[in-house]
Design a protein around this motif. Sequence first.
Motif, PDB file in Angstrom:
ATOM      1  N   SER A 191      -3.122  18.049  17.563  1.00 31.12           N
ATOM      2  CA  SER A 191      -4.454  17.456  17.460  1.00 31.12           C
ATOM      3  C   SER A 191      -4.697  16.887  16.069  1.00 31.12           C
ATOM      4  O   SER A 191      -5.197  15.764  15.917  1.00 31.12           O
ATOM      5  CB  SER A 191      -5.516  18.511  17.783  1.00 31.12           C
ATOM      6  N   LEU A 192      -4.341  17.664  15.045  1.00 32.40           N
ATOM      7  CA  LEU A 192      -4.525  17.203  13.671  1.00 32.40           C
ATOM      8  C   LEU A 192      -3.686  15.965  13.396  1.00 32.40           C
ATOM      9  O   LEU A 192      -4.178  14.979  12.811  1.00 32.40           O
ATOM     10  CB  LEU A 192      -4.151  18.329  12.704  1.00 32.40           C
ATOM     11  N   ILE A 193      -2.438  15.997  13.812  1.00 33.21           N
ATOM     12  CA  ILE A 193      -1.548  14.850  13.564  1.00 33.21           C
ATOM     13  C   ILE A 193      -2.057  13.606  14.281  1.00 33.21           C
ATOM     14  O   ILE A 193      -2.018  12.496  13.737  1.00 33.21           O
ATOM     15  CB  ILE A 193      -0.109  15.198  14.005  1.00 33.21           C
ATOM     16  N   HIS A 194      -2.568  13.786  15.496  1.00 32.01           N
ATOM     17  CA  HIS A 194      -3.123  12.640  16.231  1.00 32.01           C
ATOM     18  C   HIS A 194      -4.296  12.027  15.468  1.00 32.01           C
ATOM     19  O   HIS A 194      -4.376  10.790  15.319  1.00 32.01           O
ATOM     20  CB  HIS A 194      -3.576  13.087  17.617  1.00 32.01           C
ATOM     21  N   ASP A 238     -13.084  17.564  13.213  1.00 32.64           N
ATOM     22  CA  ASP A 238     -13.950  16.396  13.330  1.00 32.64           C
ATOM     23  C   ASP A 238     -13.216  15.235  12.657  1.00 32.64           C
ATOM     24  O   ASP A 238     -12.910  15.303  11.464  1.00 32.64           O
ATOM     25  CB  ASP A 238     -15.281  16.671  12.613  1.00 32.64           C
ATOM     26  N   PRO A 239     -12.909  14.164  13.389  1.00 34.00           N
ATOM     27  CA  PRO A 239     -12.169  13.042  12.792  1.00 34.00           C
ATOM     28  C   PRO A 239     -12.833  12.489  11.529  1.00 34.00           C
ATOM     29  O   PRO A 239     -12.138  12.088  10.585  1.00 34.00           O
ATOM     30  CB  PRO A 239     -12.160  11.997  13.917  1.00 34.00           C
ATOM     31  N   ASP A 240     -14.161  12.471  11.496  1.00 31.49           N
ATOM     32  CA  ASP A 240     -14.843  11.971  10.297  1.00 31.49           C
ATOM     33  C   ASP A 240     -14.583  12.858   9.087  1.00 31.49           C
ATOM     34  O   ASP A 240     -14.421  12.369   7.961  1.00 31.49           O
ATOM     35  CB  ASP A 240     -16.355  11.876  10.548  1.00 31.49           C
ATOM     36  N   GLU A 241     -14.538  14.183   9.301  1.00 32.50           N
ATOM     37  CA  GLU A 241     -14.239  15.102   8.207  1.00 32.50           C
ATOM     38  C   GLU A 241     -12.835  14.857   7.666  1.00 32.50           C
ATOM     39  O   GLU A 241     -12.597  14.906   6.461  1.00 32.50           O
ATOM     40  CB  GLU A 241     -14.364  16.548   8.694  1.00 32.50           C
ATOM     41  N   ILE A 242     -11.894  14.612   8.562  1.00 31.90           N
ATOM     42  CA  ILE A 242     -10.516  14.365   8.126  1.00 31.90           C
ATOM     43  C   ILE A 242     -10.414  13.045   7.376  1.00 31.90           C
ATOM     44  O   ILE A 242      -9.739  12.947   6.344  1.00 31.90           O
ATOM     45  CB  ILE A 242      -9.565  14.399   9.333  1.00 31.90           C
ATOM     46  N   ARG A 243     -11.108  12.020   7.855  1.00 31.12           N
ATOM     47  CA  ARG A 243     -11.107  10.742   7.132  1.00 31.12           C
ATOM     48  C   ARG A 243     -11.734  10.897   5.749  1.00 31.12           C
ATOM     49  O   ARG A 243     -11.254  10.318   4.759  1.00 31.12           O
ATOM     50  CB  ARG A 243     -11.843   9.674   7.955  1.00 31.12           C
ATOM     51  N   ASN A 244     -12.815  11.678   5.664  1.00 32.89           N
ATOM     52  CA  ASN A 244     -13.448  11.917   4.360  1.00 32.89           C
ATOM     53  C   ASN A 244     -12.502  12.653   3.414  1.00 32.89           C
ATOM     54  O   ASN A 244     -12.468  12.387   2.207  1.00 32.89           O
ATOM     55  CB  ASN A 244     -14.738  12.725   4.541  1.00 32.89           C
ATOM     56  N   ALA A 245     -11.736  13.586   3.967  1.00 35.87           N
ATOM     57  CA  ALA A 245     -10.777  14.321   3.143  1.00 35.87           C
ATOM     58  C   ALA A 245      -9.691  13.388   2.614  1.00 35.87           C
ATOM     59  O   ALA A 245      -9.279  13.491   1.449  1.00 35.87           O
ATOM     60  CB  ALA A 245     -10.163  15.454   3.956  1.00 35.87           C
ATOM     61  N   MET A 290       0.841  -1.188   0.000  1.00 37.14           N
ATOM     62  CA  MET A 290       0.000   0.000   0.000  1.00 37.14           C
ATOM     63  C   MET A 290       0.884   1.248   0.000  1.00 37.14           C
ATOM     64  O   MET A 290       1.836   1.334   0.770  1.00 37.14           O
ATOM     65  CB  MET A 290      -0.910   0.015   1.233  1.00 37.14           C
ATOM     66  N   THR A 291       0.560   2.200  -0.867  1.00 35.12           N
ATOM     67  CA  THR A 291       1.341   3.419  -0.975  1.00 35.12           C
ATOM     68  C   THR A 291       1.168   4.293   0.262  1.00 35.12           C
ATOM     69  O   THR A 291       0.063   4.486   0.749  1.00 35.12           O
ATOM     70  CB  THR A 291       0.918   4.223  -2.218  1.00 35.12           C
ATOM     71  N   VAL A 292       2.278   4.787   0.750  1.00 34.19           N
ATOM     72  CA  VAL A 292       2.251   5.674   1.909  1.00 34.19           C
ATOM     73  C   VAL A 292       1.953   7.102   1.453  1.00 34.19           C
ATOM     74  O   VAL A 292       2.568   7.602   0.510  1.00 34.19           O
ATOM     75  CB  VAL A 292       3.602   5.652   2.657  1.00 34.19           C
ATOM     76  N   ILE A 293       0.989   7.752   2.107  1.00 36.47           N
ATOM     77  CA  ILE A 293       0.679   9.156   1.816  1.00 36.47           C
ATOM     78  C   ILE A 293       1.602  10.026   2.660  1.00 36.47           C
ATOM     79  O   ILE A 293       1.549   9.999   3.885  1.00 36.47           O
ATOM     80  CB  ILE A 293      -0.792   9.483   2.137  1.00 36.47           C
ATOM     81  N   ARG A 294       2.439  10.802   1.984  1.00 32.00           N
ATOM     82  CA  ARG A 294       3.395  11.678   2.685  1.00 32.00           C
ATOM     83  C   ARG A 294       2.742  13.046   2.903  1.00 32.00           C
ATOM     84  O   ARG A 294       2.411  13.736   1.943  1.00 32.00           O
ATOM     85  CB  ARG A 294       4.677  11.804   1.870  1.00 32.00           C
ATOM     86  N   ILE A 295       2.565  13.428   4.172  1.00 29.44           N
ATOM     87  CA  ILE A 295       1.769  14.608   4.511  1.00 29.44           C
ATOM     88  C   ILE A 295       2.627  15.704   5.143  1.00 29.44           C
ATOM     89  O   ILE A 295       3.490  15.429   5.985  1.00 29.44           O
ATOM     90  CB  ILE A 295       0.626  14.225   5.469  1.00 29.44           C
ATOM     91  N   ILE A 296       2.357  16.938   4.719  1.00 27.60           N
ATOM     92  CA  ILE A 296       2.936  18.130   5.342  1.00 27.60           C
ATOM     93  C   ILE A 296       1.824  18.852   6.094  1.00 27.60           C
ATOM     94  O   ILE A 296       0.733  19.048   5.554  1.00 27.60           O
ATOM     95  CB  ILE A 296       3.528  19.090   4.280  1.00 27.60           C
ATOM     96  N   VAL A 297       2.091  19.261   7.325  1.00 29.08           N
ATOM     97  CA  VAL A 297       1.143  20.041   8.113  1.00 29.08           C
ATOM     98  C   VAL A 297       1.697  21.459   8.255  1.00 29.08           C
ATOM     99  O   VAL A 297       2.825  21.639   8.741  1.00 29.08           O
ATOM    100  CB  VAL A 297       0.912  19.418   9.509  1.00 29.08           C
ATOM    101  N   VAL A 298       0.918  22.449   7.828  1.00 26.75           N
ATOM    102  CA  VAL A 298       1.311  23.854   7.961  1.00 26.75           C
ATOM    103  C   VAL A 298       0.328  24.497   8.930  1.00 26.75           C
ATOM    104  O   VAL A 298      -0.811  24.781   8.587  1.00 26.75           O
ATOM    105  CB  VAL A 298       1.297  24.580   6.601  1.00 26.75           C
TER     106      VAL A 298
END
Length: 258
Positions: free
Chosen positions: A18-21, A107-114, A1-9
């Motif tokens: 909180s977002l990273i968690h 909202d964790p569900d919003e982040i999962r949907n994104a 499975m491809t790893v999604i590489r994420i940047i948080v600004v």
Amino acid sequence: MTVIRIIVVEDEAATARSLIHILNESGENLTIVKTLSSVSGAVTWFNDNLGSYDLIFMDIRLADGLSFDIFKQTAISRPVIFVTAFNDYAISAFKNNGIDYILKPFDPDEIRNALDKYKNWTGAAERPGGPALADLLAQLGNLTRSYKKSFLVHYRDKLIPLETAKIAWFYTANEVVHLRTTDDKQYVLESTMEQLEQQLDPVLFLRVSRQFILNRNAVIEAEFYFNGRLLVKIKPQPHEHVIISKAKSAEFKKWMNS
């Protein structure tokens, strides 16, 4: 499975954590490559690390300016999911244009949907069906120039409109936001400090600490304090000291000198 590489600004450390968690608990195969907290830092990092990330979660208002300024100084072709406290009509504008937009608090569900939306895209370098990034940024730039002219507050059995320019400062304690007017009246406001940062004209108001947002006209003077910090005297005088951190003091001085 491809790893999604994420940047948080994100310039608020607690918000970034909180977002990273939530991202780490989403069940997706992802890694947080970098957390950035300023426009200048983001520009430098993106210029030096082209192609080393897949997806960006980005706050709109950072300590040293709007995140839109990042796009003016570096080339970003990867998808961006904006996370901020903003008006509902702005959220609709983002989603209609194919870029997701998540309102704080998260909202964790919003982040999962994104994240699901990201995975459904045919490629990380483009957003099918969406407009050019420059067009979207121009649209958002227009949105951010609209600031609140007044606030409606509750007082006993009344609703009172207060002109924004007549508010000396906002203060938060125990997750409750208070405001003090220039004629020394205090009210509770049904809002968050993050929402206020988006709603207030940055020329007139600045969040100088986690507790205070000040009207520049309320500032009397600033004294040099311990370890490079500033002690600010304002009117009306609050019950506690207004202390600006060393990291924030440069922005405060630039704001007062503009």
